[in-house]
Design an enzyme around this catalytic site. Sequence first.
Site, PDB file in Angstrom:
ATOM      1  N   ASP A 167      26.606  -0.455 -40.258  1.00 49.79           N
ATOM      2  CA  ASP A 167      27.527   0.666 -40.048  1.00 49.79           C
ATOM      3  C   ASP A 167      28.690   0.198 -39.182  1.00 49.79           C
ATOM      4  O   ASP A 167      28.536  -0.694 -38.338  1.00 49.79           O
ATOM      5  CB  ASP A 167      26.818   1.820 -39.314  1.00 49.79           C
ATOM      6  N   ARG A 168      29.814   0.856 -39.351  1.00 44.95           N
ATOM      7  CA  ARG A 168      31.013   0.483 -38.596  1.00 44.95           C
ATOM      8  C   ARG A 168      30.766   0.494 -37.078  1.00 44.95           C
ATOM      9  O   ARG A 168      31.250  -0.364 -36.346  1.00 44.95           O
ATOM     10  CB  ARG A 168      32.134   1.466 -38.955  1.00 44.95           C
TER      11      ARG A 168
END
Length: 316
Positions: free
Chosen positions: A144-145
Amino acid sequence: MTETNPTKVQLVQVDPELEGQRIDNFLRTFLKGVPKSLIYRVLRKGEVRVNKKRVKPDYKLQAHDEVRIPPVKVAEPQELPSVKLNKVANLEQYILFEDDQLIAINKPSGMAVHGGSGLSFGVIEALRALRPEQKFLELVHRLDRDTSGCLLVAKRRSALKSLHEQLREKQVDKRYHALVSGHWPASRNKVKAALRKNILKSGERMVSVAEDGKESETRYRVLQSFEQATLVEAFPVTGRTHQIRVHCQYAGHCIGGDDKYNDEVFNLAMQEKGLHRLFLHAYSLSFMHPKTGERQTLIAPLDPQLSQVLKNLSHA
């Protein structure tokens, strides 16, 4: 987007490294910017030939096959980000390991693994800009970012194939460190709860525990206990979107700094301790090296912000 229209038929000899790849996937890589529908149309019409014969989309390429590629409309390739950009140049210092097979990055929080959804570039585009001589660079998996830590990038198709097979066979061991709210009981070493992915009208992805979701399991181990929080090690047995974050929330112990599956009171308390990002970090990654076959373990140290937050917390 500007378009070019190559008027010549191309004859391409298949590199032995690409042996076993499906012809449709080969064309999607070779003809970047061409819609999938067009690729399948030229295959169906027999305009693509392998060794002068028509092939189906699932044909698996052999070393030194000759592929005839008809003229098709190709979108101009997107420009890579400038290596002078700080974010791109700084990525070099986050490299944990590199050889002729792969690159391992200690991905910083806030950086996406690839461009898209309004982002001009991510880790993979930045690496391609830093390594212009490297013909093949592909993500092995994703983070995930907002999650930091170990991220693998393959430098050869054979390495990508090997690591994908290991992921499918659950031979890759990924360990995360997460700071969660409250006192996680030492006896609670697993969370099993089916997860369903929902796409909101805004396009945002949200995941929830649901009976009709996909079977999911995360194993946990307590690393450190604090007055308001617990540092846990999370080992995702399955690899669902946002799995660790949702399982922590489901267990009643949200991850600090999570803006989706959160405990607002805990987040505010952690902000006072210096936490201004999601406290979820892919700490270690263990796999069989695709070339040597030896077990390799990579460790990504916590960034200074996360380390400082732990120092600022009072022990239970």
